[in-house]
Design a protein around this motif. Structure first.
Motif, PDB file in Angstrom:
ATOM      1  N   GLN A 187       2.472  -9.240  15.438  1.00 30.96           N
ATOM      2  CA  GLN A 187       1.959  -7.959  15.954  1.00 30.96           C
ATOM      3  C   GLN A 187       2.417  -6.787  15.094  1.00 30.96           C
ATOM      4  N   SER A 188       3.644  -6.891  14.592  1.00 29.14           N
ATOM      5  CA  SER A 188       4.230  -5.786  13.825  1.00 29.14           C
ATOM      6  C   SER A 188       3.656  -5.677  12.422  1.00 29.14           C
ATOM      7  N   THR A 189       3.096  -6.763  11.923  1.00 23.04           N
ATOM      8  CA  THR A 189       2.689  -6.745  10.504  1.00 23.04           C
ATOM      9  C   THR A 189       1.194  -6.900  10.273  1.00 23.04           C
TER      10      THR A 189
ATOM     11  N   ALA B  36      11.096  -2.744  14.269  1.00 18.76           N
ATOM     12  CA  ALA B  36       9.741  -3.053  14.763  1.00 18.76           C
ATOM     13  C   ALA B  36       9.821  -4.046  15.914  1.00 18.76           C
ATOM     14  N   LEU B  37      10.780  -4.954  15.837  1.00 17.48           N
ATOM     15  CA  LEU B  37      10.926  -5.942  16.920  1.00 17.48           C
ATOM     16  C   LEU B  37      11.374  -5.266  18.213  1.00 17.48           C
ATOM     17  N   ARG B  38      12.165  -4.242  18.092  1.00 17.77           N
ATOM     18  CA  ARG B  38      12.572  -3.525  19.320  1.00 17.77           C
ATOM     19  C   ARG B  38      11.381  -2.777  19.914  1.00 17.77           C
ATOM     20  N   LYS B  39      10.507  -2.265  19.053  1.00 15.20           N
ATOM     21  CA  LYS B  39       9.322  -1.529  19.545  1.00 15.20           C
ATOM     22  C   LYS B  39       8.329  -2.461  20.228  1.00 15.20           C
ATOM     23  N   THR B  40       8.193  -3.680  19.701  1.00 10.17           N
ATOM     24  CA  THR B  40       7.149  -4.572  20.221  1.00 10.17           C
ATOM     25  C   THR B  40       7.646  -5.485  21.345  1.00 10.17           C
ATOM     26  N   ALA B  41       8.929  -5.371  21.685  1.00  8.56           N
ATOM     27  CA  ALA B  41       9.476  -6.264  22.723  1.00  8.56           C
ATOM     28  C   ALA B  41       8.917  -5.904  24.094  1.00  8.56           C
TER      29      ALA B  41
ATOM     30  N   GLN C  61       5.690 -13.922  17.766  1.00  9.53           N
ATOM     31  CA  GLN C  61       4.493 -13.165  18.139  1.00  9.53           C
ATOM     32  C   GLN C  61       4.681 -11.667  17.844  1.00  9.53           C
ATOM     33  N   GLN C  62       5.867 -11.152  18.152  1.00  6.59           N
ATOM     34  CA  GLN C  62       6.138  -9.736  17.861  1.00  6.59           C
ATOM     35  C   GLN C  62       6.081  -9.462  16.353  1.00  6.59           C
TER      36      GLN C  62
ATOM     37  N   SER D  75      -3.483 -11.502  17.434  1.00  8.05           N
ATOM     38  CA  SER D  75      -3.320 -10.194  16.783  1.00  8.05           C
ATOM     39  C   SER D  75      -4.585  -9.731  16.080  1.00  8.05           C
TER      40      SER D  75
END
Ligand SMILES: Cc1ncc(COP(=O)(O)O)c(C=O)c1O
Length: 360
Positions: free
Chosen positions: A100-102, A245-250, A96-97, A126
């Motif tokens: 959301q990131s892309t 990006a995964l760290r930002k959207t976690a 899901q992240q 999304s």
């Protein structure tokens, strides 16, 4: 009191809620088996249980948000830099992240169909558009058709390998050929939730592929082979921009300390856990051969489940299974996915399949 209701995003209307596999309901003292969620039938190993219980003594505290211990263990075990790793609440949380990131409104997210049923849901949440490319008649990803379906708006492509619910896997040469056709600015996510069950040597390890391809991300989970489905922890391996990006959207503190410590303990007793996977693979062979002998056509599964394309008979078959004490996963009009479980559960499945065959 106002008559008004909160305004929700239009994108949410019509999105089905995720449908989990039904639990097994025991009737009249009979043992019932759950073969509907691709879970690991083995209970936690004692060492893993101890780690989780020890962590439970501190659940008044937030977990280590950076998953430091688990990240270090993963980095060492898989030979990947820490900066290329991200953990999440199960691999579905990370999937899901990634969407959301892309991808947002106007963008496309592509995947085979039928495949993991969370893909269309997380895409539409999304605001992006799902592009579903039918599997081949043999129930395998049609990678040529997927490459042909790429447009200017494609942002992410899931390749579920092996595929849920068909169990089929794509091989190295065809995957490499496909990846050569994908533009470098489109993220390809190799969802390897069932990686440890693969026995076909031609099916590639996504980690070997990601190293030379900056647009490839590999998703793995502790839910299946490692038996931690209830604790919710998975991880991604990707090059920095994607891992960042995964760290930002976690969701902050998403992975509990129980999950982190149990995952570390699982990696440390991997031999024993993978031995259990070996037994399940033997059971898969027994079930697949048994079904073939009965006259069923079952696509070759590299995962911990088998797929019976029953079409209109799907719901009847699932009901027959349930009457006999096993709960499978029906996809009405298409087929049934049956997880490989305990030998006794697999025996029941085989018996039902045999009786059903006679009645066809
Ligand atoms: C292909 C695939 N990916 C991801 C997942 C998600 O697993 P989890 O969120 O438990 O890691 C599943 C679970 O069924 C799956 O089948």
């Amino acid at each position: 009191m106002t008559e008004k209701t909160p305004k929700l995003r239009d994108a949410l209307s019509g999105i089905p809620t995720y449908k989990p596999g039904r639990p097994a309901a025991a009737e009249g003292g009979r043992v019932a088996y759950k073969l509907s969620s691709n879970e690991n039938p083995y209970p936690p190993l004692p060492g893993v249980m101890e780690s989780a219980l020890a962590a439970a003594a501190h659940f008044n505290r937030y977990p280590d948000m950076a998953c430091t211990g688990l990240m270090a263990e993963l980095s060492e075990r898989f030979g990947v830099p820490l900066g290329h790793l991200a953990t999440g609440t199960g691999s579905v949380g990370i999937a899901q992240q990634l969407v959301q990131s892309t991808a947002g409104p106007g963008d496309e997210v592509m995947f085979a169909w039928r495949s993991f049923e969370a893909y269309p849901i997380i895409t539409r949440v999304s605001g992006a558009t799902p592009v579903q490319v039918p599997l081949t008649p043999g129930d395998v990803h049609d990678l040529d058709a997927m490459a042909d379906a790429i447009t200017e708006r494609t942002r992410l492509i899931f390749v579920c390998n092996p595929n849920n619910p068909t169990g089929t896997a794509v091989r190295r040469a065809e995957l490499e050929r496909f990846l050569d056709r994908v533009p470098g600015d489109v993220l390809v996510v190799l969802d390897e939730a069932y990686k440890e069950f693969i026995r076909d040597p031609e099916v590639p390890d996504g980690l070997a592929i990601y190293r030379s391809r900056p647009n490839v991300c590999v998703l793995r989970t502790f839910s299946k082979a490692y038996g931690l489905a209830g604790l919710r922890v998975g991880f991604a391996v990707a090059h920095e921009p994607v891992a960042d990006a995964l760290r930002k959207t976690a969701v902050p503190f998403g992975v509990s300390q129980l999950a982190q410590d149990a995952a570390v303990a699982s990696l440390r007793c991997e031999d024993e856990l993978l031995g259990r996977v070996g037994s399940l693979v033997c059971e898969r062979k027994r079930v697949a051969e048994g079904l073939a002998k009965q006259g069923w056509t079952v696509p070759e599964s590299q995962a911990n489940f088998v797929w019976l394309r029953l079409g209109e008979r799907t719901v009847d078959f699932a009901a027959a299974c349930e009457r006999a004490g096993v709960v499978v996963r029906p996809f009405p009009g298409e087929g049934v996915r049956a997880t490989i479980g305990e030998a006794e559960a697999n025996d029941v499945l085989l018996r039902v399949a045999e009786d059903f065959r006679v009645g066809l």
